[in-house]
Design an enzyme around this catalytic site. Structure first.
Site, mmCIF file in Angstrom:
data_model
loop_
_atom_site.group_PDB
_atom_site.id
_atom_site.type_symbol
_atom_site.label_atom_id
_atom_site.label_comp_id
_atom_site.label_asym_id
_atom_site.label_seq_id
_atom_site.Cartn_x
_atom_site.Cartn_y
_atom_site.Cartn_z
ATOM 1 N N GLU B 459 49.739 56.610 11.785
ATOM 2 C CA GLU B 459 51.281 56.649 11.299
ATOM 3 C C GLU B 459 51.938 55.207 11.550
ATOM 4 O O GLU B 459 52.976 55.070 11.929
ATOM 5 C CB GLU B 459 51.878 57.388 12.385
ATOM 6 C CG GLU B 459 51.277 59.006 12.101
ATOM 7 C CD GLU B 459 52.605 60.018 12.083
ATOM 8 O OE1 GLU B 459 53.824 59.676 11.937
ATOM 9 O OE2 GLU B 459 52.140 61.134 12.490
HETATM 10 C C1 LIG Z 1 41.795 59.942 13.164
HETATM 11 C C2 LIG Z 1 42.826 59.104 12.258
HETATM 12 C C3 LIG Z 1 43.451 59.812 10.955
HETATM 13 C C4 LIG Z 1 44.008 59.418 10.169
HETATM 14 N N1 LIG Z 1 44.595 60.242 9.104
HETATM 15 C C5 LIG Z 1 45.317 59.697 7.899
HETATM 16 C C6 LIG Z 1 45.900 60.574 7.091
HETATM 17 O O1 LIG Z 1 45.789 61.670 7.310
HETATM 18 N N2 LIG Z 1 46.169 59.839 5.964
HETATM 19 C C7 LIG Z 1 45.946 58.556 5.723
HETATM 20 O O2 LIG Z 1 46.489 58.045 4.656
HETATM 21 N N3 LIG Z 1 45.467 57.622 6.584
HETATM 22 C C8 LIG Z 1 45.140 58.164 7.836
HETATM 23 N N4 LIG Z 1 44.522 57.433 8.684
HETATM 24 C C9 LIG Z 1 44.491 55.806 8.639
HETATM 25 C C10 LIG Z 1 45.213 55.006 9.422
HETATM 26 O O3 LIG Z 1 46.724 55.195 8.969
HETATM 27 C C11 LIG Z 1 44.735 53.784 9.509
HETATM 28 O O4 LIG Z 1 43.732 53.527 10.307
HETATM 29 C C12 LIG Z 1 45.853 52.830 9.771
HETATM 30 O O5 LIG Z 1 46.942 52.555 9.084
HETATM 31 C C13 LIG Z 1 45.205 51.382 10.202
HETATM 32 O O6 LIG Z 1 44.661 51.069 9.123
HETATM 33 P P1 LIG Z 1 42.985 50.491 9.544
HETATM 34 O O7 LIG Z 1 42.348 51.430 10.282
HETATM 35 O O8 LIG Z 1 42.471 50.086 8.209
HETATM 36 O O9 LIG Z 1 43.375 49.145 10.417
HETATM 37 P P2 LIG Z 1 43.696 47.833 9.692
HETATM 38 O O10 LIG Z 1 44.812 47.759 8.851
HETATM 39 O O11 LIG Z 1 42.625 46.936 9.170
HETATM 40 O O12 LIG Z 1 44.155 46.617 10.956
HETATM 41 C C14 LIG Z 1 43.294 46.647 12.129
HETATM 42 C C15 LIG Z 1 44.029 45.946 13.358
HETATM 43 O O13 LIG Z 1 44.529 44.780 12.809
HETATM 44 C C16 LIG Z 1 46.239 44.719 12.711
HETATM 45 N N5 LIG Z 1 46.847 44.412 11.705
HETATM 46 C C17 LIG Z 1 46.819 44.618 10.490
HETATM 47 N N6 LIG Z 1 47.613 44.061 9.842
HETATM 48 C C18 LIG Z 1 48.232 43.026 10.484
HETATM 49 C C19 LIG Z 1 49.116 41.931 10.456
HETATM 50 N N7 LIG Z 1 49.696 41.804 9.128
HETATM 51 N N8 LIG Z 1 49.491 41.242 11.478
HETATM 52 C C20 LIG Z 1 49.033 41.546 12.538
HETATM 53 N N9 LIG Z 1 48.134 42.664 12.984
HETATM 54 C C21 LIG Z 1 47.843 43.185 11.983
HETATM 55 C C22 LIG Z 1 46.279 46.142 13.172
HETATM 56 O O14 LIG Z 1 47.481 46.403 13.852
HETATM 57 C C23 LIG Z 1 45.189 46.712 13.861
HETATM 58 O O15 LIG Z 1 45.136 46.598 15.157
HETATM 59 C C24 LIG Z 1 43.844 58.106 9.952
HETATM 60 C C25 LIG Z 1 43.241 57.221 10.790
HETATM 61 C C26 LIG Z 1 42.690 57.985 11.820
HETATM 62 C C27 LIG Z 1 41.733 56.908 12.723
#
Ligand SMILES: Cc1cc2nc3c(=O)[nH]c(=O)nc-3n(C[C@H](O)[C@H](O)[C@H](O)COP(=O)(O)OP(=O)(O)OC[C@H]3O[C@@H](n4cnc5c(N)ncnc54)[C@H](O)[C@@H]3O)c2cc1C
Lengths: 257, 655
Positions: B459
């Site tokens: 979220e």
């Molecule tokens: C159990 C689970 C359920 C989920 N359910 C859904 C769902 O129902 N629908 C859906 O669409 N998605 C879902 N997700 C996806 C979730 O929303 C994403 O995992 C989340 O938005 C983070 O994206 P990412 O994992 O690609 O991490 P990334 O975006 O790659 O981020 C990795 C790290 O880098 C940091 N970071 C990224 N960009 C920046 C920046 N500009 N500046 C500083 N730090 C940064 C982040 O804060 C994080 O700590 C789910 C994920 C999980 C694990």
């Protein structure tokens, strides 16, 4: 015979999961801020009535509770489970503390007559005072047959076939309607009220009455001298052998030598 | 950075001219609970200010809600404090409160007596029986209006139930993925036909919904999605192709809100790829889901890949406008976050209860654990955090319920950040108190720890949300301060102003201790005067710091993530103090049980918050050379060059 009009008693009691605490002055137990819910045996009574209605054997379910204003919450729960309308007989404070099955049964009997019910279902006892009297007394006042400790109820052409739980076994009896039934634990498993039904229950009618509306005098007939905690269980002892155990029991005079 | 700009420009600013006269807020509190019970902004066509027919057949005046609020948190960046927010919201209709309590009691009974959360965790699945029962209870349609078969709960009531459903993390996430995000698009942006077609079955749980945004190359940077939707020649159908990952309910859902890029021609004739939201039924064809992911926590919640292979979607299933999908996605996420505060509090209250029992029975060194000061401190701190979390959650929900289109996305983000981290910290502390017991799988405690971990990730990650909070606030402040900031950043042309500002600062006009003029203490019980003074002082310091930061960096502030983080953290503490003070004051004035305890919790929280704020202020004032930021950056650079920990082993010799 046409479908029955059923009256169900719903007492508000301290929730069974709550650890009850005795007031320091020993006049009773703490109730303020303590979780309350419907007496579990009354939930079973409700469930039985609802099942009758679902099978079209009952036409209307009236639920009743005697006690403080909070009883209305209990009644709303009963309505959410499937009751049609509720009667709250309001009794507050000190008066409620002195309210006994003797009084409640008179009120219930009056309501049963006024509402022309065919069947009165009550819990076999309330888990707070464990009186186990209200059903029996109500039947006596109405001069109706009673089927207590029911674990199975079948409607059979103007009478009820009831399986009763009695010491050492089960008893099958048949009583003529109108009658009073009190429920035992194994009669059924009550349902959960669903959230949509809780919302609908708000719109079902709930009437508030006073004992005097039924010309019932609720002045107390008995006095509570003191309420005390059950004795604390004493610490056990470990023994090394069977012989030692037998010796100890003998010394304590618990087995004859 | 592109994404962050988008955040700033899309920060759901709907501050409209029809601000509310705040004097009537209290009365509104009373009026607004009857009507428009959903937490989502109602569509205009449901609004009537003439008498309308009610189900009782009686006439009743329907009160129109004010459109939107003065944005509280954003205004804090300008040093403006809306004092009415110190009046803690309540449900003033006794009957409604009783009904809510009854709902709570019933689902609580189910969650604590019948539900086998351990099996859900071990089997990594919620059984069909349980799903059916949740449906019967009505838990799948909590915020769906009653006319579509839902419960029509407002935000406050939804938050209250979330305290209970959170007791099982897997179920909480399943329910949230369904209604807080999965079907929320239909509620917020759907047209009448879409609502009638989809909501009734979603409300009962006959259909399950999922929200499909994340892709392998697109997580936090949601605008970068690759999934495509291509319109047919006749424009009646879109064909959807692409892969989504980590979709909650992805394997069990019947209805998906899917975000995909559509190539559209802008007004100036240029072709552009723009995110568009679609309602996709599984049986449209070409929809496949992968096998459920094996996860650390919330193991029973179904998470998997969802693929769309040339899936035909009728044009009437576009949500909102073609090209308007990114904003819808952000609105959906913004509207659901507030409830994490009450969910977190629900979990913590339960766990703290269990841990207290352990502490008052376990003996070591001849004393009970609860007699040791180190243990007492842990409990007190957990209660303080939980209290703040709960206070923020219900303050936010209460304000949401008062307006048609509440402007609360910043507050909701703050609640999410504070509660996800508070939850993690406190669950961790509970495990510490439990000692070895906490580590054992035979006890439920470790499951809470695993389940709580996700809250900081999904979220919107807490990092992204921190940037969102401060950038949105700065943008709000920047608009008002544009002129001042512009001149100050151009010292050659405005030497006098720059000199004056400098002089003010040096001569102590901008003192360490700003003069308190807001009289916040008049809004609450006198015993909280010290706390309102802290709050006011910090607010004024914050305002000044916002000016300094804007002057220091101008638009380049976007690059200064560490300063942005500190501003967000200060803002979170300000909001949390506001919520605690308002709530404690209410409790004390009403004479609620243990109201003294609430005063202490608030005093302790304000003390903690003030200390954190002062630390952040100092770091911001000092700037990156003095405050260690530059050092951290240098260390990190070396690490990335070395692809890891770069210090030599302590035993290394080089001769
Ligand atoms: C159990 C689970 C359920 C989920 N359910 C859904 C769902 O129902 N629908 C859906 O669409 N998605 C879902 N997700 C996806 C979730 O929303 C994403 O995992 C989340 O938005 C983070 O994206 P990412 O994992 O690609 O991490 P990334 O975006 O790659 O981020 C990795 C790290 O880098 C940091 N970071 C990224 N960009 C920046 C920046 N500009 N500046 C500083 N730090 C940064 C982040 O804060 C994080 O700590 C789910 C994920 C999980 C694990």
């Amino acid at each position: 015979m046409s479908a029955l009009r059923v009256l169900v008693g719903c007492k508000r009691v301290i929730d069974y999961a709550v650890r009850v605490r005795v007031k320091p002055d020993k006049t009773g137990v703490f109730t303020d801020g303590v979780k309350h819910s419907m007496n579990p045996f009354d939930e079973i009574a409700m469930e039985e009535a609802i099942r009758m209605k679902e099978k079209k054997l009952a036409s209307e379910i009236i639920v009743v509770s005697c006690g403080p204003i909070q009883c209305q919450e209990t009644l709303r729960t009963a309505l959410a489970m499937g009751g049609d309308r509720a009667i709250h007989v309001q009794v507050d404070g000190k008066e409620y503390e002195g309210l006994q099955p003797f009084h409640v049964s008179k009120i219930l009997a009056k309501i049963a007559q006024e509402e022309k019910v065919d069947l009165l279902i009550l819990g076999k006892q309330a888990i707070d005072d464990d009186c186990n009297q209200t059903g029996q007394m109500t039947a006596a006042i109405l001069d109706w047959p009673q089927a207590t400790f029911a674990s199975k109820v079948e409607i059979d052409n103007g009478s009820l076939k009831v399986l009763r739980e009695i010491d050492g076994g089960l008893e099958n009896i048949k009583v003529k309607l109108p009658a009073v039934v009190t429920t035992d634990l194994r009669l059924n498993e009550p349902r959960y009220a669903t959230l949509p039904n809780i919302m609908k229950a708000k719109k079902k009618p709930l009437t508030t009455k006073k004992p005097s509306d039924y010309a019932v005098d609720i002045s107390p007939r008995q006095e509570v001298l003191s309420v005390e905690d059950p004795p604390v269980r004493e610490a056990g002892q470990k023994v090394e052998s069977v012989e030692q155990l037998v010796q100890k029991l003998r010394d304590a005079g618990l087995i004859v030598s | 950075m592109k994404m962050l700009r988008q955040f700033i420009s899309l920060g759901t600013c709907n501050v409209s001219a029809t601000g509310i006269r705040h004097g009537i807020r209290k009365e509104l509190l009373i009026i607004t609970h009857q009507r428009n019970v959903s937490g989502v902004p109602a569509s205009a066509d449901r609004l009537e200010d003439k008498p309308a027919h009610t189900q009782h057949g009686k006439f009743e005046i329907l009160q129109q809600k004010p459109v939107t609020n003065k944005p509280f948190a954003k205004d804090l960046f300008l040093g403006k404090f809306d004092k009415t927010v110190l009046v803690y919201p309540e449900i003033s209709d006794r009957g409604e409160l009783a009904e809510l309590n009854q709902m709570v009691q019933h689902i609580e009974r189910y969650f604590t007596e019948s539900l086998d959360s351990k099996s859900i965790d071990i089997n990594a699945e919620i059984s069909e029986d349980v799903m059916n029962h949740l449906g019967e209870l009505g838990l799948f349609g909590q915020q769906i209006p009653q006319e579509y078969g839902g419960l029509g709960l407002n935000a406050t009531k939804y938050a209250r139930l979330a305290e209970i459903t959170a007791l099982d993390g897997s179920i909480a996430v399943t329910l949230a993925a369904h209604q807080a995000i999965g079907l929320k698009g239909i509620l917020i942006a759907g047209n009448e036909a879409q609502k009638q077609k989809y909501l009734p079955k979603l409300a009962t749980g006959e259909h399950i919904a999922a929200f499909c945004l994340t892709e392998p190359s697109s997580g936090s940077d949601a605008a970068s999605i690759q999934t495509r939707a291509v319109p047919s020649e006749d424009g009646k159908t879109f064909h959807l192709t692409g892969g989504k990952i980590w979709i909650s309910n992805g394997g069990i859902a019947d209805i998906f809100t899917v975000f995909a890029k559509v190539n559209i021609t802008a007004e100036n004739g240029e072709k552009q790829d723009k995110v568009t939201a679609f309602i996709v039924e599984r049986n449209f064809g070409g929809v496949t889901s992968g096998k459920p992911e094996d996860k650390l926590g919330i193991r029973g919640s179904n998470t998997c890949e969802v693929h769309f292979d040339n899936t035909p979607v009728p044009a009437e299933n576009v949500l909102g406008e073609v090209g308007g999908g990114f904003k819808i996605a952000m609105n959906i996420l913004n509207s659901g976050r507030f409830s994490m505060g009450s969910s977190g509090a629900g979990i913590l209250k339960k766990l703290i209860g269990l841990t207290t029992e352990h502490a008052i029975s376990r003996m070591q060194f001849g004393s009970k654990l609860c007699e040791f000061k180190l243990i007492k401190e842990k409990f007190a701190k957990m209660a303080v955090t939980t209290y703040a979390m709960e206070s923020m959650a219900y303050l936010t929900a209460g304000i949401i319920d008062m307006y048609e289109k509440p402007d609360l996305s910043v507050e909701a983000a703050m609640v999410k950040i504070f509660s996800s981290e508070g939850c993690w910290m406190c669950v961790n502390e509970c495990l510490q108190v439990l000692g070895g017991q906490g580590f054992m799988k035979s006890n439920p405690y470790e499951r809470y720890l695993r389940d709580a971990r996700i809250l900081m990730i999904f979220e919107g990650t807490n990092e992204i949300l921190r940037l969102y909070v401060s950038l949105t606030g700065l943008k709000h402040a920047g608009q008002e301060l544009k002129e001042l900031v512009g001149k100050l950043r151009d010292p050659l042309n405005n030497p006098r102003l720059v000199f004056l500002q400098l002089w003010n600062r040096l001569s102590g006009k901008v003192r360490e201790k700003p003069k308190l003029t807001l009289r916040l203490n008049e809004e609450v019980h006198p015993s909280l005067k010290n706390q309102t003074d802290i709050l006011e002082e910090c607010t004024l310091q914050f305002q000044r710091m916002v000016e300094i930061i804007l002057q220091r960096h101008g638009n380049k502030v976007v690059q200064e993530q560490l300063e942005l983080k500190r501003l967000s953290d200060i803002c979170i503490d300000l909001y949390a103090m506001t919520a605690c003070i308002g709530r404690a004051s209410r409790a004390y004035c009403l004479g609620l049980r243990n109201a003294d305890h609430e005063l202490l919790l608030t005093k302790a929280f304000c003390h903690e918050a003030n200390a954190r704020i002062q630390q952040n202020m100092t770091a911001l004032r000092e700037g990156k050379t003095k405050n260690n930021d530059d050092t951290y950056m240098a260390i990190a650079e070396t690490m990335f060059q070395n692809k890891g920990y770069a210090a030599e082993h302590p035993l290394t010799v080089n001769w």
